[in-house]
Enzyme design. Structure first.
Site, short mmCIF file in Angstrom:
data_model
loop_
_atom_site.label_atom_id
_atom_site.label_comp_id
_atom_site.label_asym_id
_atom_site.label_seq_id
_atom_site.Cartn_x
_atom_site.Cartn_y
_atom_site.Cartn_z
N THR A 1 110.61 103.93 -23.39
CA THR A 1 111.82 104.66 -23.70
C THR A 1 112.86 103.60 -23.87
OG1 THR A 1 113.24 106.29 -22.67
CG2 THR A 1 111.57 105.38 -21.35
N GLU B 1 107.15 97.13 -17.25
CA GLU B 1 106.82 97.58 -15.90
C GLU B 1 105.62 96.82 -15.35
OE1 GLU B 1 108.52 102.13 -16.40
OE2 GLU B 1 106.38 101.73 -16.68
#
Length: 406
Positions: A190, A277
């Site tokens: 995102t 991440e």
């Protein structure tokens, strides 16, 4: 922990842009999570958005407003994506624009809304609306770094890039921020990004510049192969530093603007990968020798998306068979594998479709152990090339996404 140099640079002020932020408690307590941009009247604004069929409510509203009006404000919330929220989500995005417009004295269609965060939950609309006035009261021209913090979700670091440059004796500025760490595989990832310059550029060229530079930056990164519902990238030219408007690609100043914007976009996009991440390594996948750019891109993404390759890189395991596996499944028509060459940095691991005779596991392991490395492939069938950027896949990626509703 981000990979490599992710230092936030000095963020130069862009004439004609003011930024405010506040703690609206959309999801996170005790942190800025609502950001407002104000652009001087006459600014030229362009946008590109997610290609997901499940485009979020703010994306739908932003695209409509961009087509209708001269944009004066952006409003961005983090913590809630306002995606998969149906007509209520669209109404809430519109309410956000209407409230800001009333307070700022503009039309609601002159406001673009953006959201990022958890998908499938309705916005806490009253808290968001209550935060607009404080954000407007906070407007100032030197708040780019605060804004970069304000749009973060699972990011571990704010992301920014800024340059000053001279054209025909006039000094201009270009500054931008981005956010994103997971659900990153653009066609458009995102991912949110906002870039502005005070150079005078026509509306049509602002859109051309944005589309051109996004294609080779935000559309060339991947972390996990998932395309977000909310991806948006905005480019603004305020023209407030003066000079004659750039209105043609033949204008000699155009190529300089394109070069600088591409550099800014590349940096902002690669910062997202560096902060992927759980990432511990930054990987460049460079494919050459294709018949066309598309097949090079397909091969690069096949490698960059492979969890087997990404976990091997995390483990510093030079299991090059996984790389040729990914090349083979990329769908290149009539690929002659006997012409395929593969390198890890400068170490050739595959020659003419088989193991390079002088290659050793120790050589490959040394490259794989580096924080940054390049997987280079030559398809041996033409002169086209393309490059994609990605990161490894670690235990922490699983932990982060098991703990965070995304």
């Amino acid at each position: 922990m981000a990979v490599g140099d992710v230092t936030m640079p000095h963020m130069h002020v862009v004439n004609g842009v003011k930024i405010g932020s506040t703690e609206a408690y959309v999801r996170y307590p005790n942190r800025r999570d609502l950001v407002v941009f104000k652009f001087v009247e006459g600014s030229h604004v362009a946008g590109v958005f997610t290609q997901s069929a499940f485009a979020a409510a703010p994306v739908l509203v932003s695209k409509k407003h961009l087509a209708e009006s001269a944009i004066r404000y952006l409003i961005i919330n983090t913590g809630n994506a306002n995606a998969a929220t149906g007509q209520t989500g669209v109404i809430n995005a519109q309410k956000t624009c209407t409230k800001l417009a009333e307070l700022a004295g503009v039309e609601s269609s002159q406001v673009l809304p953006f959201s990022t965060g958890v998908i499938g939950e309705q916005l806490p609309i009253e808290r968001l609306l209550d935060g607009i006035q404080p954000a407007l009261q906070d407007l100032k021209d030197d708040a780019w770094t605060e804004a970069a913090f304000g749009i973060m979700t699972t990011d571990t670091t704010p992301k920014g890039a800024s340059e000053q440059f001279e054209l025909d004796g006039v000094v201009y500025t270009m500054t931008g921020i981005s956010k994103g760490a997971g659900m990153i595989r653009p066609n458009m990832a995102t991912m949110l990004s906002f870039v502005a310059t005070d150079a005078p550029i026509s509306q049509s060229l602002v859109q051309t510049l944005l589309k051109t530079t996004v294609e080779q930056s935000f559309n060339r990164i991947t972390i996990d192969g998932d395309t977000s519902t909310n991806d948006s990238c905005i480019f603004v030219a305020t023209g407030q530093a003066g000079g004659v408007e750039i209105s043609s690609e033949q204008d000699p100043r155009y190529s300089k603007i394109l070069e600088i914007l591409q550099r800014i976009m590349n940096r902002l996009a690669q910062l997202i990968v560096r902060d992927g991440e759980g990432a511990t390594k930054f990987i460049t996948v460079a494919v050459e020798g294709g018949e066309n750019t598309q097949e090079c891109c397909d091969v690069a993404y096949s490698i960059a998306h492979s969890p087997l390759i990404k976990t091997a890189v995390f483990a510093s395991d030079p299991n090059w068979g996984r790389i040729v596996m990914a090349i083979g499944k990329a769908g290149v028509p009539q690929l002659d594998v006997s012409k395929v060459q593969v390198w890890l940095d400068d170490v050739q691991i595959c020659r003419d479709g088989g193991a390079a005779a002088d290659y050793t596991e120790e050589q490959g392991a040394r490259v794989m152990a580096q924080a940054e490395m390049t997987i280079r492939v030559d398809l041996g069938r033409g002169t086209a090339k393309d490059t994609v950027y990605t990161c490894d896949l670690s235990y922490d990626y699983v932990k982060i996404n098991a703990d965070y509703r995304s």
